[in-house]
Design a protein around this motif. Structure first.
Motif, PDB file in Angstrom:
ATOM      1  N   VAL A  48      39.485  26.710  24.685  1.00  0.00           N
ATOM      2  CA  VAL A  48      40.328  27.018  25.842  1.00  0.00           C
ATOM      3  C   VAL A  48      41.448  27.940  25.365  1.00  0.00           C
ATOM      4  O   VAL A  48      42.020  27.719  24.294  1.00  0.00           O
ATOM      5  CB  VAL A  48      40.938  25.721  26.432  1.00  0.00           C
ATOM      6  CG1 VAL A  48      41.877  26.041  27.592  1.00  0.00           C
ATOM      7  CG2 VAL A  48      39.850  24.770  26.879  1.00  0.00           C
ATOM      8  N   LEU A  76      40.084  28.372  30.993  1.00  0.00           N
ATOM      9  CA  LEU A  76      39.102  27.411  30.490  1.00  0.00           C
ATOM     10  C   LEU A  76      37.868  28.086  29.914  1.00  0.00           C
ATOM     11  O   LEU A  76      37.143  27.476  29.128  1.00  0.00           O
ATOM     12  CB  LEU A  76      38.676  26.458  31.617  1.00  0.00           C
ATOM     13  CG  LEU A  76      39.764  25.556  32.208  1.00  0.00           C
ATOM     14  CD1 LEU A  76      39.188  24.676  33.299  1.00  0.00           C
ATOM     15  CD2 LEU A  76      40.421  24.706  31.127  1.00  0.00           C
ATOM     16  N   ASN A  77      37.636  29.335  30.307  1.00  0.00           N
ATOM     17  CA  ASN A  77      36.422  30.042  29.852  1.00  0.00           C
ATOM     18  C   ASN A  77      36.758  31.456  29.389  1.00  0.00           C
ATOM     19  O   ASN A  77      36.362  32.445  30.014  1.00  0.00           O
ATOM     20  CB  ASN A  77      35.389  30.078  30.996  1.00  0.00           C
ATOM     21  CG  ASN A  77      34.965  28.684  31.425  1.00  0.00           C
ATOM     22  OD1 ASN A  77      34.322  27.967  30.673  1.00  0.00           O
ATOM     23  ND2 ASN A  77      35.344  28.299  32.636  1.00  0.00           N
ATOM     24  N   LYS A 131      37.710  22.793  23.196  1.00  0.00           N
ATOM     25  CA  LYS A 131      37.584  22.078  24.465  1.00  0.00           C
ATOM     26  C   LYS A 131      37.321  20.596  24.235  1.00  0.00           C
ATOM     27  O   LYS A 131      36.640  20.207  23.291  1.00  0.00           O
ATOM     28  CB  LYS A 131      36.424  22.662  25.283  1.00  0.00           C
ATOM     29  CG  LYS A 131      36.677  24.057  25.828  1.00  0.00           C
ATOM     30  CD  LYS A 131      35.470  24.580  26.586  1.00  0.00           C
ATOM     31  CE  LYS A 131      35.739  25.979  27.144  1.00  0.00           C
ATOM     32  NZ  LYS A 131      34.555  26.553  27.812  1.00  0.00           N
ATOM     33  N   THR A 133      36.279  16.997  26.609  1.00  0.00           N
ATOM     34  CA  THR A 133      35.674  16.620  27.890  1.00  0.00           C
ATOM     35  C   THR A 133      36.341  15.356  28.408  1.00  0.00           C
ATOM     36  O   THR A 133      36.215  14.286  27.820  1.00  0.00           O
ATOM     37  CB  THR A 133      34.161  16.377  27.730  1.00  0.00           C
ATOM     38  OG1 THR A 133      33.564  17.563  27.185  1.00  0.00           O
ATOM     39  CG2 THR A 133      33.518  16.060  29.063  1.00  0.00           C
TER      40      THR A 133
END
Length: 394
Positions: A290, A304-305, A325, A327
């Motif tokens: 990120v 985020l991408n 990242k 989860t």
């Protein structure tokens, strides 16, 4: 994570109780919360709490062991405020609630800061949850209201009369956190003052009350200093970079020093690997990271991408990090059988004569969106927004 309390809460929940929760908060604060209040608290196990505390203690130790000159590098030259201090008065640390590769629920560090959070509001919020759902009394924070208040008074007001202590913000009535300002005023007997209303005479600062100028001796600072440049036509008598006869609680330089700037320097199983953008190694896969600006607030500027095109176009790469990242695991079941994700912020204070900070309270954020920010949720979503965590055996 604690089926007993989750089941009882969901069985007792009603829209009437949710409205009562919000009404009591409004009555206590005198203003309505302008951010979304979650319908539900977070229920977490003692085992998870122990993981949070162990990770936080490790991070605190690592920061204490860093050379002062390393931390000083985080402060931009154009934002440096005189009369820096050896330690911050506040220390807050955010963890995502995630699932590990072996299936265990674990915390993962998201960010940390030495900037005051919603201390007064969160204590009131926790107590209000207990008023509306009395069974929560059995697992509430062990720190009594009086002890909590005394800690904050000692830290913020100190030996001064409350009239000489202010909560400083820019246009406070427009801020989403206005209810916390109001609750802080009631708790400590201090006034909230807008930066534009501060008067300066020589090295002394004043605010006006009932037609009289009152000297400011301590500032509970809630101004994000580097955001002042983004306010058009802002006129103030006082510039943070000037030397003045006040005690900062906490000193503005710490906003930069305890920040995402430190993430690449920290190591722990609950700290995702991070790199400064200009030091990102070729062997790492950008898809697993990120992109975050170092000094943003409330998640602004987070990507985020990120792609190579995006990262290569950034000119000041030293002001960005790439963080691996994590989860977030949706484990908080609502009354519809759907699940929310969450993160938790630990709210510490750090008194000047203490070796280590003291944990006072926590703040939760719940979401059903990709980012833990209410603005990204669907309008009809429930179990989202500001929350508070309760810990119990289970």
């Amino acid at each position: 994570m604690i089926p007993k309390y989750r089941k009882q809460f969901n069985q007792e929940f009603s829209q009437e109780k949710y409205q009562k929760l919000k009404d009591i908060l409004k009555q206590k604060g005198g203003v309505e919360p302008t951010f979304r209040i979650s319908e539900s608290p977070l229920f977490l196990t003692k085992d998870f709490e122990n993981k949070l505390i162990e990770a936080s203690e490790s991070i605190i130790t690592q920061i204490k062991n860093l050379p002062a000159e390393t931390i000083q590098k985080a402060v931009p030259d154009n934002c440096r405020v005189p009369n820096d201090t050896d330690k911050p008065h506040f220390f807050t640390i955010d963890f995502g609630i995630c699932r590990s590769e072996n299936g265990e629920i674990e915390p993962q560090l998201i960010e940390l800061q030495a900037f005051p959070s919603l201390y007064a509001f969160q204590k009131t919020y926790e107590e209000t949850f207990c008023e509306v759902y009395p069974f929560l009394d059995a697992i509430k924070n062990h720190m009594p209201h009086e002890a909590f208040t005394n800690y904050l008074k000692e830290l913020i007001v100190g030996d001064e009369h409350p009239d000489h202590v202010i909560l400083l913000e820019i246009f406070p009535e427009q801020q989403k956190t206005a209810i916390d300002f109001a609750l802080t005023e009631k708790l400590l007997g201090i006034k909230t003052v807008c930066l534009t209303k501060v008067k300066k005479q020589g090295k002394k600062l004043f605010y006006e009350h009932d037609g009289k100028l009152i000297e400011i001796k301590r500032i509970y600072n809630r101004v994000i200093f580097d955001e002042l440049d983004n306010i058009p036509d802002l006129i103030t008598e006082f510039d943070f970079r000037e030397e003045v006869d006040v005690k900062w609680i906490t000193h503005p330089n710490w906003f930069f020093k305890i920040s995402k700037f430190l993430l690449p320097l920290l190591k722990h199983q609950f700290v995702p690997k991070s790199y400064f953008l200009h030091e990102f190694p070729e062997h790492e896969n950008l898809d697993h990271f990120v992109l975050k600006p170092l000094f943003s607030f409330a998640g602004s500027g987070v990507n985020l991408n990120p792609t190579k095109e995006i990262t290569e176009a950034i000119q000041d790469k030293e002001n960005y990090i790439l963080q691996r990242k994590v989860t977030y695991e949706p484990i908080f079941e609502d009354i519809k059988g759907e699940f929310s994700k969450a993160e938790i912020r630990l709210l510490y204070i750090w008194r000047e004569n203490d070796e280590r900070p003291i944990l006072l309270e926590n703040l939760g954020r719940m979401t059903k969106a990709a980012m833990v920010n209410v603005d990204f949720n669907k309008k009809d979503a429930i179990w989202i927004g500001s929350s508070n965590a309760f810990f119990a055996e289970g």
